[in-house]
Write an enzyme that holds these catalytic residues in place. Structure first.
Site, PDB file in Angstrom:
ATOM      1  N   ASP A 249     -10.354   2.112   1.619  1.00  0.00           N
ATOM      2  CA  ASP A 249     -10.521   1.595   2.978  1.00  0.00           C
ATOM      3  C   ASP A 249     -11.226   2.628   3.863  1.00  0.00           C
ATOM      4  O   ASP A 249     -12.100   2.277   4.661  1.00  0.00           O
ATOM      5  CB  ASP A 249      -9.160   1.264   3.605  1.00  0.00           C
TER       6      ASP A 249
ATOM      7  N   LYS B  80       0.810  -1.223   0.000  1.00  0.00           N
ATOM      8  CA  LYS B  80       0.000   0.000   0.000  1.00  0.00           C
ATOM      9  C   LYS B  80       0.847   1.278   0.000  1.00  0.00           C
ATOM     10  O   LYS B  80       0.398   2.314  -0.474  1.00  0.00           O
ATOM     11  CB  LYS B  80      -0.966   0.003   1.185  1.00  0.00           C
TER      12      LYS B  80
END
Length: 275
Positions: A105, A68
């Site tokens: 997210d 990420k």
């Protein structure tokens, strides 16, 4: 001219990922017969080569740990949401060849809570201080009006959470993990720790607790989530988060709205049941 498009989830390890089940269910529901979604075992060292090898058939990538942050230098642009936590879990590949990084997210957490009727809380507690905790703080910046107490194990983690709080505009207060049971007095508790970490806190769940957001989805329910439900508290789980963040990825990659949330959830539940 072929309309075949490709997408995939990358990470290491990746075999456990539910993303293929969720995205494929969405494609089927949306009538995208020529779209495919796969999983690839890719670590940080292999990531640049994988990204450079993508051709025009690729629509997007989903990224899990440890990629990420590693993906960020390989992108042409990063959304403000992703930049706020220095984490990209979604890459959209545009028709003109650009790579745009985003983070679903954070809005996924907000959407999962709103689905359960949680729009605003006066305060919150976060158990843990890892990568997921920074996304939780970013979500709480939107829905929490007051302080957030983070329960952490080390001074280094405490400093990290204070830093994220300052960056995200959240009033973060630090407490020792040994006092974790005190978190349960908050109207919203977000558990961001690995499986088994919160088991020791189960006896301390009070009668009539508030809302628990446990980001795990396997094993499910966690001991904490089961105890919370048994005492009448509302529980938002990791599958709720996974489905909402994946639905936002589907919308960004396909350009179609809304993503078929119910079909994706059903596919996720079936995939978990089959394990």
């Amino acid at each position: 001219m072929s309309t075949s498009r490709r997408a995939a989830v990358l990470g290491s390890p990746i075999a456990h990922s539910l993303s293929p089940a969720l995205h494929r269910a969405a494609y089927a529901e949306l009538g995208l017969a020529d779209w495919s979604y796969d999983r690839f075992e890719v670590d940080e060292a292999a990531l640049p080569g994988f990204v450079e090898g993508l051709d025009g058939s690729w629509a997007g990538l989903s990224l899990t740990m440890p990629l990420k942050r590693a993906i960020i230098p390989l992108l042409d642009a990063v959304s403000a949401t992703a930049a706020s936590v220095e984490a990209v879990n979604t890459v959209v590949l545009t028709d003109d060849g650009r790579r745009i990084g985003d983070n679903t997210d954070i809005p996924g957490m907000i959407a999962a809570l709103r689905e359960r009727g949680v729009e605003k809380v006066e305060s919150a507690a976060v158990l843990g201080a890892g990568a997921t905790a920074s996304s939780a703080l970013a979500a709480l910046a939107v829905i929490c009006a007051g302080p957030v107490t983070a329960y952490v194990r080390s001074p280094e983690r405490a400093e990290e959470m204070r830093g994220w709080g300052a960056r995200l505009g959240v009033d973060v207060r630090i407490a020792d993990w040994a006092e974790g049971a005190r978190a349960f007095a908050a109207p919203l508790v977000v558990a961001t720790t690995p499986a088994g970490t919160t088991d020791a806190l189960v006896p301390d769940v009070p009668p009539a607790p508030g809302i628990l957001f446990d980001v795990l989805y396997e094993p499910w329910p966690t001991a904490l989530a089961a105890a919370w439900s048994a005492r009448g508290g509302a529980v938002v789980g990791g599958l709720d988060l996974l489905v909402h963040q994946a639905s936002l990825q589907v919308e960004r990659m396909t350009g179609l709205h809304p993503a078929p949330l119910a079909a994706m959830r059903k596919a996720g539940e079936a995939a978990l049941a089959a394990r």
